[in-house]
Design an enzyme around this catalytic site. Sequence first.
Site, PDB file in Angstrom:
ATOM      1  N   ASN A   7       0.863  -1.185   0.000  1.00 46.66           N
ATOM      2  CA  ASN A   7       0.000   0.000   0.000  1.00 46.66           C
ATOM      3  C   ASN A   7       0.899   1.235   0.000  1.00 46.66           C
ATOM      4  OD1 ASN A   7      -1.869   1.987   0.444  1.00 46.66           O
ATOM      5  ND2 ASN A   7      -2.351   1.392   2.550  1.00 46.66           N
ATOM      6  N   LYS A   9       0.062   4.239  -0.359  1.00 44.99           N
ATOM      7  CA  LYS A   9      -0.641   5.444   0.118  1.00 44.99           C
ATOM      8  C   LYS A   9      -0.381   6.587  -0.877  1.00 44.99           C
ATOM      9  CE  LYS A   9      -0.304   3.599   4.709  1.00 44.99           C
ATOM     10  NZ  LYS A   9      -0.335   3.814   6.137  1.00 44.99           N
ATOM     11  N   HIS A  86      -9.675   1.611   4.572  1.00 45.27           N
ATOM     12  CA  HIS A  86      -8.427   1.798   5.320  1.00 45.27           C
ATOM     13  C   HIS A  86      -8.695   2.795   6.443  1.00 45.27           C
ATOM     14  CE1 HIS A  86      -4.361   3.020   6.339  1.00 45.27           C
ATOM     15  NE2 HIS A  86      -3.955   1.886   5.791  1.00 45.27           N
ATOM     16  N   GLU A  88      -7.178   5.274   7.402  1.00 50.38           N
ATOM     17  CA  GLU A  88      -7.000   6.675   6.988  1.00 50.38           C
ATOM     18  C   GLU A  88      -8.254   7.176   6.256  1.00 50.38           C
ATOM     19  OE1 GLU A  88      -3.226   5.996   5.095  1.00 50.38           O
ATOM     20  OE2 GLU A  88      -2.398   5.519   7.067  1.00 50.38           O
ATOM     21  N   GLU A 152      -5.720  -4.335  10.833  1.00 50.34           N
ATOM     22  CA  GLU A 152      -4.675  -3.334  11.009  1.00 50.34           C
ATOM     23  C   GLU A 152      -4.971  -2.520  12.264  1.00 50.34           C
ATOM     24  OE1 GLU A 152      -2.572  -2.219   7.152  1.00 50.34           O
ATOM     25  OE2 GLU A 152      -4.418  -1.076   7.151  1.00 50.34           O
ATOM     26  N   GLY A 158       2.320   2.641  10.891  1.00 50.08           N
ATOM     27  CA  GLY A 158       3.364   3.662  10.769  1.00 50.08           C
ATOM     28  C   GLY A 158       4.086   4.001  12.060  1.00 50.08           C
ATOM     29  N   SER A 188       3.064  -1.663  10.538  1.00 49.37           N
ATOM     30  CA  SER A 188       4.507  -1.730  10.818  1.00 49.37           C
ATOM     31  C   SER A 188       5.153  -3.057  10.423  1.00 49.37           C
ATOM     32  CB  SER A 188       4.778  -1.404  12.287  1.00 49.37           C
ATOM     33  OG  SER A 188       4.446  -0.055  12.540  1.00 49.37           O
TER      34      SER A 188
END
Length: 224
Positions: A7, A9, A86, A88, A152, A158, A188
């Site tokens: 991914n 992003k 996701h 985000e 996740e 991250g 991660s």
Amino acid sequence: MKFLVANWKMNGDLEFADRLISAVKDISTQHNVIICPPFPLLFKFQNFPHKLGAQNCSYLEFGALTGEVSPLLLKELGCQYVIIGHSERRCIFNESSEDIYKKFQLLLRLNLIPIVCIGETSEQKSQWREILSEQLALFKNEQNSEMIFAYEPIWSIGTGFTPTTDEIHERISAIKTMIQGKVLYGGSVNQKNSSEILQISSVDGVLIGGASLKIEEFIKIIDF
Ligand code: PGA
């Protein structure tokens, strides 16, 4: 066979796509390597020997939705997979489980494989089971064995922090009692922890963010 999903992003450019493609095109693997670059880079992957995915899509096939991207177009560009929901998208763009479920239904109807992301925040850590169950509520009666979910934990994305292998196994086994389909781990994942995570029996693969942008590290992860 495991799923290794990159991914990117909102990262990468034309030159990076070229470098990544030439670095991984000759790698032969029995696993499913799926690259999910930003939309404008998808055209670069026309003759790519691995798989292609997108990071999001619209809930409609076409229409007056300025700035949205139809899954039909993603399919035309060679995508077989689309990441939806996701964290985000949920947290920054306020996408609800209902929004994500609409995209999910459309993707299945178009024979695209959704990769649905779920996960708890750090404040919700102790209630992970309830949170995951709520996020999965709409998907519980879906019978498609091809669909993919990605666990996740938001506190792991991250940050360099991951749950222990026992915790990952516990969460993913619990998710598998709630829905059909494959379940990946994301958050991660890097060169140091990927093989240990991929060896967990319940884990069907990994979703890789930051480490998928470091070409040498990414190659080590997929070449396990
Ligand atoms: P990360 O991102 O590997 O950089 O933690 C994973 C993701 O958000 O999918």
